[in-house]
Enzyme design. Structure first.
Site, PDB file in Angstrom:
ATOM      1  N   PRO A   1     -25.451 -14.912  34.371  1.00 41.55           N
ATOM      2  CA  PRO A   1     -24.223 -14.187  34.702  1.00 41.55           C
ATOM      3  C   PRO A   1     -23.006 -15.066  34.428  1.00 41.55           C
ATOM      4  O   PRO A   1     -22.974 -16.224  34.817  1.00 41.55           O
ATOM      5  CB  PRO A   1     -24.383 -13.911  36.202  1.00 41.55           C
ATOM      6  CG  PRO A   1     -25.845 -13.966  36.448  1.00 41.55           C
ATOM      7  CD  PRO A   1     -26.364 -15.008  35.507  1.00 41.55           C
ATOM      8  N   GLU A   2     -22.033 -14.504  33.735  1.00 43.76           N
ATOM      9  CA  GLU A   2     -20.819 -15.242  33.421  1.00 43.76           C
ATOM     10  C   GLU A   2     -19.651 -14.621  34.195  1.00 43.76           C
ATOM     11  O   GLU A   2     -19.860 -13.774  35.060  1.00 43.76           O
ATOM     12  CB  GLU A   2     -20.601 -15.246  31.907  1.00 43.76           C
ATOM     13  CG  GLU A   2     -21.796 -15.877  31.177  1.00 43.76           C
ATOM     14  CD  GLU A   2     -21.659 -15.896  29.668  1.00 43.76           C
ATOM     15  OE1 GLU A   2     -20.509 -15.881  29.167  1.00 43.76           O
ATOM     16  OE2 GLU A   2     -22.689 -15.935  28.973  1.00 43.76           O
TER      17      GLU A   2
ATOM     18  N   LYS B   1     -18.131 -19.135  37.762  1.00 41.47           N
ATOM     19  CA  LYS B   1     -19.336 -18.328  37.984  1.00 41.47           C
ATOM     20  C   LYS B   1     -19.819 -18.433  39.432  1.00 41.47           C
ATOM     21  O   LYS B   1     -20.974 -18.151  39.726  1.00 41.47           O
ATOM     22  CB  LYS B   1     -20.434 -18.796  37.036  1.00 41.47           C
ATOM     23  CG  LYS B   1     -20.018 -18.829  35.567  1.00 41.47           C
ATOM     24  CD  LYS B   1     -21.099 -19.482  34.726  1.00 41.47           C
ATOM     25  CE  LYS B   1     -20.570 -19.873  33.365  1.00 41.47           C
ATOM     26  NZ  LYS B   1     -21.596 -20.569  32.562  1.00 41.47           N
TER      27      LYS B   1
ATOM     28  N   TYR C   1     -37.216 -10.376  45.942  1.00 43.72           N
ATOM     29  CA  TYR C   1     -36.456 -11.479  45.349  1.00 43.72           C
ATOM     30  C   TYR C   1     -35.167 -11.762  46.112  1.00 43.72           C
ATOM     31  O   TYR C   1     -34.386 -12.609  45.704  1.00 43.72           O
ATOM     32  CB  TYR C   1     -36.125 -11.171  43.883  1.00 43.72           C
ATOM     33  CG  TYR C   1     -37.338 -10.907  43.025  1.00 43.72           C
ATOM     34  CD1 TYR C   1     -38.250 -11.929  42.746  1.00 43.72           C
ATOM     35  CD2 TYR C   1     -37.594  -9.639  42.507  1.00 43.72           C
ATOM     36  CE1 TYR C   1     -39.369 -11.685  41.963  1.00 43.72           C
ATOM     37  CE2 TYR C   1     -38.704  -9.394  41.723  1.00 43.72           C
ATOM     38  CZ  TYR C   1     -39.594 -10.412  41.452  1.00 43.72           C
ATOM     39  OH  TYR C   1     -40.701 -10.178  40.691  1.00 43.72           O
TER      40      TYR C   1
ATOM     41  N   ARG D   1     -35.463 -15.677  39.270  1.00 40.08           N
ATOM     42  CA  ARG D   1     -35.916 -16.900  38.596  1.00 40.08           C
ATOM     43  C   ARG D   1     -35.712 -18.173  39.412  1.00 40.08           C
ATOM     44  O   ARG D   1     -36.101 -19.249  39.008  1.00 40.08           O
ATOM     45  CB  ARG D   1     -35.210 -17.027  37.233  1.00 40.08           C
ATOM     46  CG  ARG D   1     -35.490 -15.820  36.331  1.00 40.08           C
ATOM     47  CD  ARG D   1     -35.096 -16.095  34.914  1.00 40.08           C
ATOM     48  NE  ARG D   1     -35.855 -17.202  34.372  1.00 40.08           N
ATOM     49  CZ  ARG D   1     -35.519 -17.847  33.262  1.00 40.08           C
ATOM     50  NH1 ARG D   1     -34.431 -17.497  32.608  1.00 40.08           N
ATOM     51  NH2 ARG D   1     -36.250 -18.840  32.811  1.00 40.08           N
TER      52      ARG D   1
ATOM     53  N   ASN E   1     -22.371 -18.568  27.554  1.00 38.97           N
ATOM     54  CA  ASN E   1     -22.830 -18.507  26.172  1.00 38.97           C
ATOM     55  C   ASN E   1     -22.340 -17.267  25.416  1.00 38.97           C
ATOM     56  O   ASN E   1     -21.815 -17.365  24.314  1.00 38.97           O
ATOM     57  CB  ASN E   1     -24.360 -18.578  26.129  1.00 38.97           C
ATOM     58  CG  ASN E   1     -24.864 -19.050  24.783  1.00 38.97           C
ATOM     59  OD1 ASN E   1     -24.224 -19.851  24.105  1.00 38.97           O
ATOM     60  ND2 ASN E   1     -26.018 -18.560  24.371  1.00 38.97           N
TER      61      ASN E   1
END
Length: 397
Positions: free
Chosen positions: A2-3, A60, A107, A126, A186
């Site tokens: 996430p940006e 972020k 999660y 993750r 990115n």
């Protein structure tokens, strides 16, 4: 990961739906990798009964301001996401939790229920995110180490141009440096460089004043547009490279022009060679994927593999013939190379699941040991053969 646009969408959702409400229930995951430096019981006790006053973001990172400290702080990592039950919040594609999944999700790392029944969950599939409980998030890392926010604290054009001319680093790497500008990741870096027609590996100091001005405007426009549509990528302009940057190289095009992929700033980078020229430096093939692709073997019509360089192939044939005459077993197997890291894993917020270098070295060591054992056996056979020959000669005499 996430940006800025994704995290800003989450902040706005919290601001619109949760501010002014009291926390009546809190469940913090028993996960010390994500829940940083505080026990779940202390975390839960610290926020229960508190009023949410505001939702803040820098780069972020996001945090909830309560009516008294400490405040829950979220570093989204590679797959962190905010969900508010019944409220549409942009789901970052790598963190998507399906609507039919259990609630709160398995999660979930931080879950709260508010006094009007509204429920919020911060999830991380993750486990590269960090959830902290801080007295003042702005005074400690990571927020205290961030450069100006790309949306809320944009530099003046003059300062931006001056700062670029002082940096000899590649422009993509500089844009990813959160201590320089915070919030650009990115995909945003690739997009603004494509829109500005600047090669990702161009030295920042070599950019002209005009190029600096165009880049400055592109950063502003891309981020503002992404935020305007709530980071919903389906609403990004069709002219953006974003829509094709994750396609296979031979199928990646934007406005009919081919997209190539290289490594810049330590990240897999999409760019259009026809429009983004590298000037005043060596050709891009010196580093990145294009060089590796050029050295790969290609399949010929008879399904045999030959090197792309004919001279190298001829030399290999000569060596092979010499080896055959000397009783050699053929070419030595190629050394194992460290596999290239994926775009997902190669991120400043991410850790690595295994040490590939150690695996390669261990395997290389095993090959060396086997080679030594083979040489020792061969040596013993030669000695035994010589001794047998001498014994036969003595008997003959």
């Amino acid at each position: 990961m996430p940006e800025l646009p994704e995290v800003e969408a989450a902040r706005r959702a919290v601001e619109e739906n949760c501010v002014g409400k009291k926390i009546t229930k809190c469940i913090v995951a028993d996960d010390s990798k994500v829940i940083d430096a505080v026990s779940r019981s202390d975390f839960e006790a610290s926020v229960l009964g508190k009023l949410i006053v505001a939702a803040h973001r820098k780069g972020k990172n996001m945090w909830l301001q309560l009516d008294s400290p400490p405040f829950p702080s979220f570093q989204f990592g590679m797959a962190g996401a905010i969900y508010i039950k019944g409220v549409a919040v942009t789901k970052y594609k790598r963190s998507a939790v399906k609507d039919e999944d259990e609630w709160p999700s398995k999660y979930s790392k931080f879950f709260i229920e508010l006094d009007d029944g509204l429920e919020l969950s911060f999830t991380d599939k993750r486990r590269f995110a960090k959830v902290r409980l801080l007295e003042d998030p702005t005074s400690v890392p990571p927020v205290s180490e961030l450069g100006p926010d790309a949306l809320f604290e944009q530099m003046t054009l003059e300062k931006f141009t001056e700062s670029l001319h002082k940096r000899k680093t590649e422009i993509k790497a500089l844009l990813l440096d959160q201590s320089y500008i915070s919030g650009i990741g990115n995909w945003v870096a690739d997009e603004v460089l494509y829109q500005a027609r600047i090669h990702p590996r161009q030295a920042a100091s070599s950019l002209s004043d005009a190029s600096c001005s165009i880049l400055y405007q592109c950063i502003k426009e891309v981020i503002e547009k992404a935020v305007e549509v709530g980071a919903d990528s389906s609403q990004y302009p069709n002219s953006w490279i974003f829509h094709s940057r994750e396609k296979k190289p031979d199928k990646a095009f934007v406005d009919g022009k081919k997209i190539d992929f290289i490594t810049a700033g330590g990240r897999t980078t999409a760019y259009v060679p026809e429009l983004q020229k590298l000037s005043g430096s060596a050709d891009v093939k010196e580093t990145g994927k294009t060089k590796r692709q050029a050295s790969k073997k290609v399949s010929t019509a008879d399904d045999t593999e030959k090197p792309t360089d004919s001279k190298e192939g001829d030399l290999g044939s000569v060596k092979s013939k010499k080896g055959a005459k000397a009783g050699a077993k053929g070419r030595k197997p190629a050394k194992k190379q460290k596999p290239e890291e994926s775009d997902e894993n190669n991120d400043s917020d991410a850790g690595t699941d295994c040490d590939t270098d150690q695996v390669v070295k261990k395997n290389a060591g095993n090959v060396t040991n086997r080679k030594r054992v083979g040489e020792e056996k061969l040596s013993k056979k030669r000695v035994q053969s010589n001794q047998t020959g001498r014994s036969s000669k003595r008997k003959a005499k």
